[in-house]
Enzyme design. Structure first.
Site, PDB file in Angstrom:
ATOM      1  N   PRO A  18       0.847  -1.195   0.000  1.00 58.05           N
ATOM      2  CA  PRO A  18       0.000   0.000   0.000  1.00 58.05           C
ATOM      3  C   PRO A  18       0.882   1.244   0.000  1.00 58.05           C
ATOM      4  O   PRO A  18       1.691   1.428   0.910  1.00 58.05           O
ATOM      5  CB  PRO A  18      -0.788  -0.134   1.310  1.00 58.05           C
ATOM      6  CG  PRO A  18       0.081  -0.973   2.193  1.00 58.05           C
ATOM      7  CD  PRO A  18       0.862  -1.885   1.294  1.00 58.05           C
ATOM      8  N   MET A  19       0.730   2.078  -1.029  1.00 60.40           N
ATOM      9  CA  MET A  19       1.562   3.276  -1.138  1.00 60.40           C
ATOM     10  C   MET A  19       0.682   4.487  -1.415  1.00 60.40           C
ATOM     11  O   MET A  19      -0.101   4.485  -2.372  1.00 60.40           O
ATOM     12  CB  MET A  19       2.603   3.105  -2.254  1.00 60.40           C
ATOM     13  CG  MET A  19       3.644   2.040  -1.962  1.00 60.40           C
ATOM     14  SD  MET A  19       4.807   1.804  -3.334  1.00 60.40           S
ATOM     15  CE  MET A  19       3.786   0.842  -4.478  1.00 60.40           C
ATOM     16  N   GLN A  72      -6.422  -0.877   3.524  1.00 55.47           N
ATOM     17  CA  GLN A  72      -5.586  -0.584   4.686  1.00 55.47           C
ATOM     18  C   GLN A  72      -6.059   0.688   5.382  1.00 55.47           C
ATOM     19  O   GLN A  72      -6.292   1.710   4.736  1.00 55.47           O
ATOM     20  CB  GLN A  72      -4.122  -0.427   4.291  1.00 55.47           C
ATOM     21  CG  GLN A  72      -3.212  -0.312   5.515  1.00 55.47           C
ATOM     22  CD  GLN A  72      -1.766  -0.026   5.161  1.00 55.47           C
ATOM     23  OE1 GLN A  72      -1.444   1.087   4.797  1.00 55.47           O
ATOM     24  NE2 GLN A  72      -0.905  -1.026   5.286  1.00 55.47           N
ATOM     25  N   CYS A 102       3.714   3.297   8.678  1.00 54.95           N
ATOM     26  CA  CYS A 102       3.987   4.525   7.927  1.00 54.95           C
ATOM     27  C   CYS A 102       4.840   5.479   8.762  1.00 54.95           C
ATOM     28  O   CYS A 102       4.446   5.873   9.864  1.00 54.95           O
ATOM     29  CB  CYS A 102       2.694   5.211   7.517  1.00 54.95           C
ATOM     30  SG  CYS A 102       2.972   6.768   6.624  1.00 54.95           S
ATOM     31  N   LYS A 141       0.534  -4.489   8.879  1.00 57.95           N
ATOM     32  CA  LYS A 141       1.849  -4.171   8.329  1.00 57.95           C
ATOM     33  C   LYS A 141       2.552  -3.245   9.320  1.00 57.95           C
ATOM     34  O   LYS A 141       1.987  -2.228   9.748  1.00 57.95           O
ATOM     35  CB  LYS A 141       1.727  -3.476   6.973  1.00 57.95           C
ATOM     36  CG  LYS A 141       3.088  -3.177   6.318  1.00 57.95           C
ATOM     37  CD  LYS A 141       2.896  -2.694   4.874  1.00 57.95           C
ATOM     38  CE  LYS A 141       4.251  -2.579   4.163  1.00 57.95           C
ATOM     39  NZ  LYS A 141       4.980  -1.363   4.499  1.00 57.95           N
ATOM     40  N   ASN A 204       9.194  -7.297   3.679  1.00 59.86           N
ATOM     41  CA  ASN A 204       9.119  -6.088   2.858  1.00 59.86           C
ATOM     42  C   ASN A 204      10.382  -5.261   3.084  1.00 59.86           C
ATOM     43  O   ASN A 204      10.858  -5.138   4.203  1.00 59.86           O
ATOM     44  CB  ASN A 204       7.866  -5.293   3.245  1.00 59.86           C
ATOM     45  CG  ASN A 204       7.738  -3.966   2.522  1.00 59.86           C
ATOM     46  OD1 ASN A 204       7.449  -2.956   3.145  1.00 59.86           O
ATOM     47  ND2 ASN A 204       7.949  -3.935   1.223  1.00 59.86           N
ATOM     48  N   ASP A 206      13.556  -3.407   0.241  1.00 57.94           N
ATOM     49  CA  ASP A 206      14.761  -3.574  -0.596  1.00 57.94           C
ATOM     50  C   ASP A 206      14.640  -4.588  -1.726  1.00 57.94           C
ATOM     51  O   ASP A 206      15.623  -4.827  -2.428  1.00 57.94           O
ATOM     52  CB  ASP A 206      15.991  -3.939   0.241  1.00 57.94           C
ATOM     53  CG  ASP A 206      16.474  -2.786   1.111  1.00 57.94           C
ATOM     54  OD1 ASP A 206      15.968  -1.658   0.926  1.00 57.94           O
ATOM     55  OD2 ASP A 206      17.343  -3.023   1.973  1.00 57.94           O
ATOM     56  N   GLY A 228       7.123  -2.737  -2.965  1.00 52.97           N
ATOM     57  CA  GLY A 228       6.573  -1.387  -2.990  1.00 52.97           C
ATOM     58  C   GLY A 228       7.218  -0.537  -4.054  1.00 52.97           C
ATOM     59  O   GLY A 228       6.826  -0.554  -5.227  1.00 52.97           O
ATOM     60  N   ARG A 229       8.246   0.209  -3.669  1.00 49.58           N
ATOM     61  CA  ARG A 229       8.827   1.208  -4.572  1.00 49.58           C
ATOM     62  C   ARG A 229       9.348   0.622  -5.876  1.00 49.58           C
ATOM     63  O   ARG A 229       9.314   1.273  -6.920  1.00 49.58           O
ATOM     64  CB  ARG A 229       9.943   1.970  -3.845  1.00 49.58           C
ATOM     65  CG  ARG A 229       9.422   2.926  -2.771  1.00 49.58           C
ATOM     66  CD  ARG A 229      10.555   3.520  -1.950  1.00 49.58           C
ATOM     67  NE  ARG A 229      11.213   2.519  -1.118  1.00 49.58           N
ATOM     68  CZ  ARG A 229      12.367   2.693  -0.512  1.00 49.58           C
ATOM     69  NH1 ARG A 229      13.029   3.834  -0.678  1.00 49.58           N
ATOM     70  NH2 ARG A 229      12.892   1.745   0.250  1.00 49.58           N
TER      71      ARG A 229
END
Length: 332
Positions: A18-19, A72, A102, A141, A204, A206, A228-229
């Site tokens: 979730p971003m 989320q 977050c 998370k 999660n 890297d 994610g990224r």
């Protein structure tokens, strides 16, 4: 096979993180097309949902083609979290996820997200409030702890499991690290080796290549990986990882045609969901990511930023395709 409540996932699932301002329905749709097994919405403020804030409510939009999908939520008040979980349940997602990770200041200052890492008892109360208020599977998370002197993920994992959550995703950094430094997956490995832990544990942090995904899968023995990224502007990473797991070989890198198609699909779905003008304005953050590493894209970036209609987008995509067809022919 991995199970989260009654949700059945592949043996080693790949999850889309979730971003904020990224993991919206158009982006999730692309990632689903390219191999993501489970996706989550952008994080949603419990207070915003209760106030009926338009932006928060819009984030509840989910579609059948992206299932399984979780929504989320975050917050620091038990009653608000319970009420927001009941609101979330009305749109029938597959699960509810709680954000205790977050690190952004505006969230932490409200005693939410990673701000809860300082108070495990509060984390437990908030989680219990959500679990009790919904019949959906609840997942969490979180991060390793607030900083390197207060890593508490071992206690957190056991106590959250006791509340009834069905899976835990661990971003292997502290809040103090934000997104810097190297994620320390040794902590995830230790949680997996704990005989008291029975729920799936997802790692999660890297993961940005098929090689690293396989290395971490084998070395740390988690039940799946959340990405994610590395997926921003590169939804192909999910199928690339799966193919590498199965064959030890790399899929061909996405071509210019692949990248332009992804941009066109993303833009179209964004326009459908948000309205053409707003959808294309909000696409602006994505163009550079889709063409990261592509030579001469800087010449086209300004043009993409000036697109306000899908017809303009189609014309620009055609122009871009013609340029690179000729450029690649010259390089051959």
């Amino acid at each position: 096979m991995i199970k989260i409540g009654n949700i059945e996932l592949p043996e080693f699932p790949l999850l889309l993180a979730p971003m904020e301002d990224v993991s919206d329905p158009p982006f999730r749709r692309l990632c689903k097309m390219h191999g993501a097994d489970l996706m989550y919405s952008e994080f949603i403020s419990s207070e915003g949902l209760i106030r009926d804030a338009i932006k928060s409510r819009k984030k509840l939009d989910i579609f059948d083609y992206e299932r399984p999908v979780g929504i989320q939520i975050f917050g620091g008040d038990e009653e608000a979290m319970a009420m927001s979980a009941r609101i979330v349940e009305t749109v029938n997602p597959d699960l509810v996820d709680i954000n205790f990770g977050c690190p952004v200041k505006k969230v932490v200052c409200k005693g939410a997200g990673a701000g809860v890492l300082k108070d495990i008892d509060l984390m437990v109360r908030l989680t219990k409030a959500v679990v009790r208020s919904t019949s959906l599977p609840v997942t969490v998370k979180t991060r390793l702890g607030w900083d390197s002197t207060s890593i508490n993920i071992d206690e957190v994992a056991e106590r959250l499991q006791e509340t009834g959550i069905k899976a835990l995703t661990i971003h292997a950094r502290t809040r103090a690290q934000m997104y810097k430094g190297e994620a320390d997956w040794e902590h995830i490995s230790r949680i997996k080796q704990n005989p008291n832990i029975e729920i799936p544990i997802f790692g999660n942090g890297d993961i940005d290549s098929p090689e690293k995904a396989l290395e971490y899968k084998q070395k740390y023995a988690c039940d799946g990986i959340m990405i994610g990224r590395a997926a921003i502007g590169y939804p192909w990473i999910f199928n690339e990882i799966k193919h590498f797991f199965n064959t030890g070989e790399h899929l061909p890198a996405p071509t210019i045609e692949d990248r332009l198609l992804a941009v066109r699909q993303h833009a179209e779905w964004s326009a459908d969901w948000k309205g053409e003008r707003l959808g294309l304005v909000e696409m602006r953050q994505h163009y550079s990511n889709y063409f990261r590493g592509v030579p001469h894209f800087k010449d086209f970036r300004k043009k993409f930023l000036e697109v306000f209609t899908l017809s303009e987008m189609d014309a620009l995509i055609k122009e871009t395709q013609e340029f690179y067809t000729e450029y690649l022919a010259q390089q051959a």
